[in-house]
Design an enzyme around this catalytic site. Structure first.
Site, PDB file in Angstrom:
ATOM      1  N   CYS A 290       5.037 -71.337 -85.407  1.00  0.00           N
ATOM      2  CA  CYS A 290       4.546 -72.267 -86.428  1.00  0.00           C
ATOM      3  C   CYS A 290       5.144 -73.680 -86.375  1.00  0.00           C
ATOM      4  O   CYS A 290       4.437 -74.636 -86.674  1.00  0.00           O
ATOM      5  CB  CYS A 290       4.629 -71.660 -87.820  1.00  0.00           C
ATOM      6  SG  CYS A 290       6.251 -71.097 -88.291  1.00  0.00           S
ATOM      7  N   ARG A 320      14.470 -65.581 -78.442  1.00  0.00           N
ATOM      8  CA  ARG A 320      15.592 -65.633 -79.391  1.00  0.00           C
ATOM      9  C   ARG A 320      16.797 -64.978 -78.760  1.00  0.00           C
ATOM     10  O   ARG A 320      16.680 -63.910 -78.163  1.00  0.00           O
ATOM     11  CB  ARG A 320      15.243 -64.864 -80.683  1.00  0.00           C
ATOM     12  CG  ARG A 320      14.083 -65.465 -81.397  1.00  0.00           C
ATOM     13  CD  ARG A 320      13.787 -64.733 -82.694  1.00  0.00           C
ATOM     14  NE  ARG A 320      12.596 -65.306 -83.282  1.00  0.00           N
ATOM     15  CZ  ARG A 320      12.099 -64.949 -84.459  1.00  0.00           C
ATOM     16  NH1 ARG A 320      12.703 -64.010 -85.167  1.00  0.00           N
ATOM     17  NH2 ARG A 320      11.013 -65.524 -84.927  1.00  0.00           N
ATOM     18  N   GLU A 322      19.209 -62.778 -79.252  1.00  0.00           N
ATOM     19  CA  GLU A 322      19.466 -61.730 -80.253  1.00  0.00           C
ATOM     20  C   GLU A 322      20.804 -61.047 -79.981  1.00  0.00           C
ATOM     21  O   GLU A 322      21.356 -61.145 -78.892  1.00  0.00           O
ATOM     22  CB  GLU A 322      18.356 -60.670 -80.197  1.00  0.00           C
ATOM     23  CG  GLU A 322      16.981 -61.152 -80.616  1.00  0.00           C
ATOM     24  CD  GLU A 322      16.773 -61.157 -82.122  1.00  0.00           C
ATOM     25  OE1 GLU A 322      17.729 -60.872 -82.874  1.00  0.00           O
ATOM     26  OE2 GLU A 322      15.644 -61.453 -82.554  1.00  0.00           O
ATOM     27  N   ARG A 331      13.869 -54.775 -80.130  1.00  0.00           N
ATOM     28  CA  ARG A 331      14.553 -56.045 -80.423  1.00  0.00           C
ATOM     29  C   ARG A 331      14.858 -56.707 -79.091  1.00  0.00           C
ATOM     30  O   ARG A 331      15.794 -56.354 -78.408  1.00  0.00           O
ATOM     31  CB  ARG A 331      15.832 -55.832 -81.241  1.00  0.00           C
ATOM     32  CG  ARG A 331      16.537 -57.144 -81.583  1.00  0.00           C
ATOM     33  CD  ARG A 331      17.635 -56.966 -82.610  1.00  0.00           C
ATOM     34  NE  ARG A 331      17.084 -56.489 -83.879  1.00  0.00           N
ATOM     35  CZ  ARG A 331      16.462 -57.262 -84.772  1.00  0.00           C
ATOM     36  NH1 ARG A 331      16.326 -58.553 -84.553  1.00  0.00           N
ATOM     37  NH2 ARG A 331      15.984 -56.758 -85.868  1.00  0.00           N
ATOM     38  N   GLU A 339       0.774 -65.636 -83.832  1.00  0.00           N
ATOM     39  CA  GLU A 339       1.164 -66.172 -85.130  1.00  0.00           C
ATOM     40  C   GLU A 339      -0.006 -66.917 -85.725  1.00  0.00           C
ATOM     41  O   GLU A 339      -0.625 -67.761 -85.079  1.00  0.00           O
ATOM     42  CB  GLU A 339       2.385 -67.082 -85.050  1.00  0.00           C
ATOM     43  CG  GLU A 339       2.727 -67.612 -86.442  1.00  0.00           C
ATOM     44  CD  GLU A 339       4.157 -68.059 -86.643  1.00  0.00           C
ATOM     45  OE1 GLU A 339       4.956 -67.978 -85.703  1.00  0.00           O
ATOM     46  OE2 GLU A 339       4.454 -68.503 -87.770  1.00  0.00           O
ATOM     47  N   ASP A 400       6.924 -57.770 -95.789  1.00  0.00           N
ATOM     48  CA  ASP A 400       7.184 -57.145 -94.487  1.00  0.00           C
ATOM     49  C   ASP A 400       6.332 -55.897 -94.344  1.00  0.00           C
ATOM     50  O   ASP A 400       6.124 -55.169 -95.320  1.00  0.00           O
ATOM     51  CB  ASP A 400       8.654 -56.710 -94.387  1.00  0.00           C
ATOM     52  CG  ASP A 400       9.547 -57.833 -93.877  1.00  0.00           C
ATOM     53  OD1 ASP A 400       9.028 -58.924 -93.575  1.00  0.00           O
ATOM     54  OD2 ASP A 400      10.768 -57.598 -93.777  1.00  0.00           O
ATOM     55  N   GLU A 417      10.560 -53.311 -88.930  1.00  0.00           N
ATOM     56  CA  GLU A 417       9.617 -54.377 -89.333  1.00  0.00           C
ATOM     57  C   GLU A 417       8.712 -54.661 -88.142  1.00  0.00           C
ATOM     58  O   GLU A 417       9.193 -54.972 -87.052  1.00  0.00           O
ATOM     59  CB  GLU A 417      10.381 -55.632 -89.721  1.00  0.00           C
ATOM     60  CG  GLU A 417       9.435 -56.784 -90.039  1.00  0.00           C
ATOM     61  CD  GLU A 417      10.131 -58.135 -90.190  1.00  0.00           C
ATOM     62  OE1 GLU A 417      11.311 -58.175 -90.578  1.00  0.00           O
ATOM     63  OE2 GLU A 417       9.468 -59.149 -89.908  1.00  0.00           O
ATOM     64  N   ASN A 420       4.984 -59.596 -90.522  1.00  0.00           N
ATOM     65  CA  ASN A 420       5.133 -60.041 -91.905  1.00  0.00           C
ATOM     66  C   ASN A 420       4.074 -61.060 -92.276  1.00  0.00           C
ATOM     67  O   ASN A 420       3.340 -61.560 -91.423  1.00  0.00           O
ATOM     68  CB  ASN A 420       6.538 -60.598 -92.135  1.00  0.00           C
ATOM     69  CG  ASN A 420       6.854 -61.773 -91.231  1.00  0.00           C
ATOM     70  OD1 ASN A 420       5.957 -62.491 -90.807  1.00  0.00           O
ATOM     71  ND2 ASN A 420       8.107 -61.967 -90.924  1.00  0.00           N
ATOM     72  N   CYS A 445       2.557 -68.381 -93.028  1.00  0.00           N
ATOM     73  CA  CYS A 445       2.254 -67.868 -91.702  1.00  0.00           C
ATOM     74  C   CYS A 445       2.467 -66.355 -91.653  1.00  0.00           C
ATOM     75  O   CYS A 445       3.074 -65.771 -92.546  1.00  0.00           O
ATOM     76  CB  CYS A 445       3.114 -68.561 -90.644  1.00  0.00           C
ATOM     77  SG  CYS A 445       4.871 -68.318 -90.875  1.00  0.00           S
ATOM     78  N   ARG A 452       6.497 -54.862 -81.253  1.00  0.00           N
ATOM     79  CA  ARG A 452       6.797 -54.008 -82.415  1.00  0.00           C
ATOM     80  C   ARG A 452       5.630 -53.070 -82.712  1.00  0.00           C
ATOM     81  O   ARG A 452       5.828 -51.895 -83.017  1.00  0.00           O
ATOM     82  CB  ARG A 452       7.112 -54.877 -83.640  1.00  0.00           C
ATOM     83  CG  ARG A 452       8.345 -55.764 -83.471  1.00  0.00           C
ATOM     84  CD  ARG A 452       9.615 -55.041 -83.822  1.00  0.00           C
ATOM     85  NE  ARG A 452      10.809 -55.823 -83.527  1.00  0.00           N
ATOM     86  CZ  ARG A 452      11.502 -56.507 -84.436  1.00  0.00           C
ATOM     87  NH1 ARG A 452      11.126 -56.527 -85.697  1.00  0.00           N
ATOM     88  NH2 ARG A 452      12.592 -57.162 -84.081  1.00  0.00           N
TER      89      ARG A 452
END
Ligand code: ATP
Ligand code: ZN
Ligand code: MG
Length: 486
Positions: A290, A320, A322, A331, A339, A400, A417, A420, A445, A452
């Site tokens: 976003c 990311r 993580e 993850r 998105e 979520d 999760e 979201n 957003c 996932r």
């Protein structure tokens, strides 16, 4: 509150002969503060003690009047120098442990903060640093109170318990079968069967959710500028999770000669030599899609007929840094998301959220046949920042969507999760100066994490297509063969 500011202004010449005129001039200045001015050689010394208005504001206004006063006498002013600035203010809660901030010494006694700043130039006052420093002290104290607190979580909806075909970890199983391979920390290579499943997830999201609701595709760069992340807050919120990008100092091969020679001889990268050839980063790899969308809309006025603005991106992965990242694909450091971003009036966003929830429900119940649930969550820092409260009917905030992972056991807590939906109010609209002709705009957003979705589905439905629900089989009923490796 107390703002005790001592500063000095360099004059273009010695000016003690106008000391009396200056005192006359000072008498006629109307400020709600204790004001003392004195000429010493070619320096004007200023002392402002104020209890309400901030002395750093007062001195900037005073400077304009002084410039006129001295100008008439053919004396120039060479900028304000802050000699000492002591600010005393009260905070709501007393700090739980010591805090410090740049540019100032802090002494905190119960709820009274004394902030001492010394030896700074005029820009320091003009650029608004002082007010931000006061805010930062308050923010750091607040943070000490909510650190470690759990995020607000309230169940909104839950599917029935389902029977799952197995209780294995799909990431492990996919590795055993050679469907996925770890390339470097948290970055996976998806061989054809895994790629086919992830692409099926993507088609489901695009055909069942994104397209029917009218979202239009955009394509964006994978690099995000610091300027953009300063506006969204990512750079101050998660600087330790960003993958930073460096440009080379030069494209000229001569500049790289030593680096290349060392590489040819040692077959290793000489890191010091490499760093010499890189510029400091000014961008990073997309963290969420976003921010670049808002940056592309910055400064624009959206016509009423184009509201709500509905767009989506699936052109760039998100990266990311993580914690962990070696274990499985739930993850990861590089993931694939669709998105979607919506901008419109509060009512329009509420309507979109309802429709999105309806479509998501349809997909999770009728196509993926998951055991899943939906919860209203608000990270504590957002509650604190007034972005969202904990109330049930709150419009702003995040919902979520979570799926149960049978391989992890305990049904009471092992939920992941998978995506979201957020409505963030006018936070980004304001930050990027996006306007409408008449309407008050809000935005939000929703990030659909394809890894996932895939983990949740495989963990519940297994890896054999014959066991998969019919809804999903319509999208993928046969896996591509994997090359045979000997
Ligand atoms: P988490 O709490 O799991 O770290 P998040 O709150 O950081 O997630 P968001 O930034 O809200 O996630 O991103 C939304 C979606 O992006 C998540 O619901 C998930 O589907 C996906 N996602 C986020 N981080 C990862 C990751 N490291 N690996 C895979 N998918 C991710
Ligand atoms: Zn987003
Ligand atoms: Mg996260």
């Amino acid at each position: 509150m107390k703002f005790d500011l001592k500063c000095s202004i360099q004059l273009s010449r010695e000016a003690e002969e106008i000391a009396d005129e200056l005192q006359e001039f000072v008498k006629n200045i109307d400020v709600d503060a204790d004001l003392k001015l004195k000429i010493e050689g070619n320096e004007l010394l200023i002392h402002i003690l104020s209890h309400e208005k901030r002395s750093h504001q007062i001195v900037l206004q005073l400077y304009k009047q002084l410039a006129i006063f001295f100008g008439k006498r053919k004396i120039g002013l060479r900028g304000i120098h802050v000699d000492e600035y002591e600010i005393e203010f009260e905070v709501e809660k007393k700090p739980l442990k010591e805090i410090s901030i740049p540019f100032a010494d802090l002494k905190i006694n119960d709820k009274i903060v004394v902030m001492k700043i010394a030896n700074k130039e005029e820009d320091f006052l003009r650029e608004g640093y002082v007010d931000r420093m006061i805010r930062l002290v308050k923010e750091k104290i607040d943070k000490q109170y909510y650190e470690g607190k759990k995020e607000y979580w309230q169940l909104l909806w839950q599917s029935e318990e389902k029977e799952h075909v197995w209780d294995k970890d799909p990431s492990e199983e996919m590795q055993k079968r050679g469907w996925i391979k770890l390339m470097s920390k948290g970055k996976w290579f998806y061989f054809p069967p895994a790629a086919a499943i992830m692409r099926a997830m993507e088609r489901i999201a695009l055909e069942e959710i994104v397209a029917p609701l009218g979202f239009k595709e955009i394509i964006q760069p994978m690099h995000v500028s610091f300027a953009t992340w300063i506006k969204t807050g990512h750079l101050e919120g998660m600087p330790g999770e960003i993958y930073y990008i460096c440009e080379p100092e030069s494209r000229e091969i001569e500049e790289w000669e030593k680096f290349v020679d060392l590489l040819k001889i040692t077959k290793q990268v000489d890191e010091k030599e490499l760093l010499k050839n890189l510029k400091p980063p000014k961008t990073g790899v997309c963290y969420a899609q976003c921010p670049n969308i808002y940056a592309a809309l910055a400064g624009k006025t959206i016509a009423e007929e184009s509201l709500p603005l509905l767009i989506f991106d699936h052109s760039t992965p998100s990266d990311r840094y993580e914690a962990g990242g070696k274990h499985g694909i739930e993850r990861v450091d590089e993931f694939h998301r669709i998105e979607i971003v919506y901008i419109g009036t509060k009512e329009q966003l509420l309507d979109i959220r309802e429709k999105l929830i309806e479509r998501y429900k349809y997909v999770f119940n009728n196509i993926l046949d998951l055991e899943w649930r939906m919860a209203r969550v608000t990270p504590f820092y957002l509650q604190q920042a007034g972005i969202a409260g904990g109330e049930e009917n709150e419009i702003k905030g995040t919902i979520d969507f979570e799926a149960y992972l049978p391989y992890r056991g305990d049904r009471s807590k092992e939920w992941l999760e998978i995506q979201n939906i957020s409505i963030v109010g006018d936070k980004y609209i304001k930050a990027f100066n996006i306007k409408a002709q008449k309407s008050q705009l809000w935005s939000g957003c929703s990030g659909i994490g394809l890894e996932r979705w895939m983990v949740a589905f495989l963990a519940q439905k297994g890896m054999e297509p014959e066991n998969w629900p019919d809804g999903f089989k319509k999208y993928l009923n046969k896996l591509p063969e994997i090359p045979k490796f000997l």
